[in-house]
Design a protein around this motif. Structure first.
Motif, mmCIF file in Angstrom:
data_model
loop_
_atom_site.group_PDB
_atom_site.id
_atom_site.type_symbol
_atom_site.label_atom_id
_atom_site.label_comp_id
_atom_site.label_asym_id
_atom_site.label_seq_id
_atom_site.Cartn_x
_atom_site.Cartn_y
_atom_site.Cartn_z
ATOM 1 N N LYS A 108 0.841 -1.186 0.000
ATOM 2 C CA LYS A 108 0.000 0.000 0.000
ATOM 3 C C LYS A 108 0.884 1.246 0.000
ATOM 4 O O LYS A 108 1.816 1.349 0.802
ATOM 5 C CB LYS A 108 -0.919 0.014 1.220
ATOM 6 N N MET A 109 0.584 2.178 -0.900
ATOM 7 C CA MET A 109 1.337 3.418 -1.026
ATOM 8 C C MET A 109 0.374 4.608 -0.976
ATOM 9 O O MET A 109 -0.572 4.673 -1.770
ATOM 10 C CB MET A 109 2.111 3.435 -2.353
ATOM 11 N N ASP A 113 3.552 7.872 2.308
ATOM 12 C CA ASP A 113 3.777 6.743 3.213
ATOM 13 C C ASP A 113 3.641 5.456 2.412
ATOM 14 O O ASP A 113 3.016 5.438 1.341
ATOM 15 C CB ASP A 113 2.772 6.766 4.365
ATOM 16 N N ALA A 114 4.238 4.385 2.923
ATOM 17 C CA ALA A 114 4.127 3.090 2.257
ATOM 18 C C ALA A 114 4.321 1.982 3.282
ATOM 19 O O ALA A 114 5.041 2.148 4.270
ATOM 20 C CB ALA A 114 5.162 2.969 1.141
ATOM 21 N N GLN A 115 3.674 0.868 3.029
ATOM 22 C CA GLN A 115 3.803 -0.290 3.906
ATOM 23 C C GLN A 115 3.493 -1.554 3.123
ATOM 24 O O GLN A 115 2.771 -1.523 2.118
ATOM 25 C CB GLN A 115 2.859 -0.176 5.103
ATOM 26 N N ILE A 116 4.073 -2.647 3.578
ATOM 27 C CA ILE A 116 3.791 -3.945 2.972
ATOM 28 C C ILE A 116 3.507 -4.928 4.101
ATOM 29 O O ILE A 116 4.133 -4.871 5.168
ATOM 30 C CB ILE A 116 4.968 -4.415 2.089
ATOM 31 N N LYS A 117 2.550 -5.797 3.889
ATOM 32 C CA LYS A 117 2.142 -6.740 4.930
ATOM 33 C C LYS A 117 3.057 -7.966 4.910
ATOM 34 O O LYS A 117 3.204 -8.629 3.878
ATOM 35 C CB LYS A 117 0.685 -7.147 4.712
ATOM 36 N N ARG A 118 3.679 -8.250 6.036
ATOM 37 C CA ARG A 118 4.571 -9.406 6.171
ATOM 38 C C ARG A 118 4.113 -10.301 7.320
ATOM 39 O O ARG A 118 3.223 -9.935 8.086
ATOM 40 C CB ARG A 118 6.009 -8.944 6.421
ATOM 41 N N LYS A 119 4.776 -11.460 7.446
ATOM 42 C CA LYS A 119 4.510 -12.376 8.547
ATOM 43 C C LYS A 119 5.780 -12.564 9.383
ATOM 44 O O LYS A 119 6.888 -12.633 8.836
ATOM 45 C CB LYS A 119 4.042 -13.740 8.024
ATOM 46 N N GLY A 121 11.421 3.371 2.896
ATOM 47 C CA GLY A 121 12.835 3.602 2.661
ATOM 48 C C GLY A 121 13.368 4.934 3.122
ATOM 49 O O GLY A 121 12.634 5.894 3.354
ATOM 50 N N ASP A 122 14.686 4.968 3.266
ATOM 51 C CA ASP A 122 15.399 6.208 3.543
ATOM 52 C C ASP A 122 16.825 6.057 3.024
ATOM 53 O O ASP A 122 17.232 4.983 2.569
ATOM 54 C CB ASP A 122 15.408 6.538 5.048
ATOM 55 N N GLY A 123 17.581 7.127 3.079
ATOM 56 C CA GLY A 123 18.916 7.135 2.505
ATOM 57 C C GLY A 123 19.918 6.270 3.237
ATOM 58 O O GLY A 123 21.013 6.026 2.716
ATOM 59 N N MET A 124 19.577 5.776 4.418
ATOM 60 C CA MET A 124 20.500 4.969 5.216
ATOM 61 C C MET A 124 20.373 3.470 4.914
ATOM 62 O O MET A 124 21.190 2.679 5.371
ATOM 63 C CB MET A 124 20.263 5.215 6.707
ATOM 64 N N GLN A 125 19.341 3.072 4.170
ATOM 65 C CA GLN A 125 19.148 1.659 3.892
ATOM 66 C C GLN A 125 20.072 1.179 2.775
ATOM 67 O O GLN A 125 20.444 1.950 1.884
ATOM 68 C CB GLN A 125 17.687 1.390 3.504
ATOM 69 N N PHE A 126 20.444 -0.094 2.816
ATOM 70 C CA PHE A 126 21.257 -0.702 1.779
ATOM 71 C C PHE A 126 20.332 -1.397 0.779
ATOM 72 O O PHE A 126 19.577 -2.296 1.150
ATOM 73 C CB PHE A 126 22.249 -1.701 2.385
ATOM 74 N N GLU A 127 20.438 -1.015 -0.478
ATOM 75 C CA GLU A 127 19.510 -1.522 -1.474
ATOM 76 C C GLU A 127 19.738 -2.988 -1.824
ATOM 77 O O GLU A 127 18.862 -3.624 -2.403
ATOM 78 C CB GLU A 127 19.607 -0.656 -2.733
#
Length: 250
Positions: free
Chosen positions: A121-122, A152-158, A172-178
């Protein structure tokens, strides 16, 4: 360059003041007549719009991000404001600003839960700056560009116990490793094509299709990981159904 910019700014500030001094005083009744011509006679119509939409993803790299290569349409919502500018008898211009939830039904996978159904969802703020409109009686046909900013964005996980939770790291943000977590671009652009019918009461109904042209997933560091895939071709598309109301109707 700095001198040029300074000169332009000074000109923008000084010229209107000098011009205003040379112009005869505008009478109040002239302003009132202008407002009447502009608003009461239907030259510009302001309105509200809300409704539901179905959104999905398309592109060749869906299977690279998710566990399966196909996605499903996701029902969601939108709400916003509209402005119609009447240029001629049959030619109008439409401007819209909408808060839209987009996304898709996707499939995720991990070593504990295997493959399972999920939802991406975005939430985005979409600006439709200028859509030329063919207007005939109460019917409008229009098309134009849009620019979108991700809010905003989110994905449903288990989790390891199989319990579902909303993972916001996909924003995401600039500190994450792609190479570990693929996250979403913050801006998108594309086109929209729509049809709208307005009743004499000011109420309107309409439908619109939007299609994005920006790669949704950030992959600026692909060269660092020696990955032959230099971009992730996954894009937005949505079908919107709206109900609106115009406050300044002719």
């Amino acid at each position: 360059m700095k001198n040029y910019i300074f000169t332009v700014l000074i000109s923008v500030i000084i010229f209107p003041a000098v011009f205003a001094q040379k112009q005869p005083e505008i009478k109040t009744d002239t302003c009132e007549n202008f407002r009447e011509q502009l608003f009461k006679n239907g030259k510009v119509n302001f309105g509200l719009k809300a409704g539901f939409n179905y959104s999905d993803l398309y592109g060749g790299e869906i299977g690279y991000i998710f566990a399966e290569k196909h996605t499903s349409w996701l029902p969601s919502f939108h709400i916003g404001v509209t402005v119609n500018s009447k240029i001629g008898k049959y030619f109008w211009l439409k401007h819209e600003l909408l808060l839209i939830q987009k996304g898709a039904g996707v499939t995720l996978s991990d070593s504990i839960n295997g493959n399972y159904a999920s939802q991406l969802k975005m939430l985005s703020l979409d600006l439709f700056p200028l859509s030329p409109v063919f207007h005939y009686k109460a019917l409008q046909l229009y098309a134009g560009p849009y620019i979108s900013a991700l809010v905003d964005a989110q994905i449903k996980r288990k989790d390891i116990n199989g319990k579902e939770f909303n993972d916001h790291s996909v924003f995401g943000d600039g500190m994450q490793f792609e190479n570990k977590t693929k996250y979403l671009q913050k801006f998108d652009f594309g086109i929209n094509v729509g049809i709208e019918y307005e009743f004499t009461s000011g109420l309107s109904i309409g439908a619109k299709y939007t299609q994005g042209f920006t790669d949704l997933f950030q992959y600026a560091n692909s060269h660092t990981f020696n990955d032959p895939l230099k971009e992730i071709s996954i894009y937005n598309r949505s079908l919107l159904f709206s109900v609106g109301y115009s406050f300044h109707k002719k």
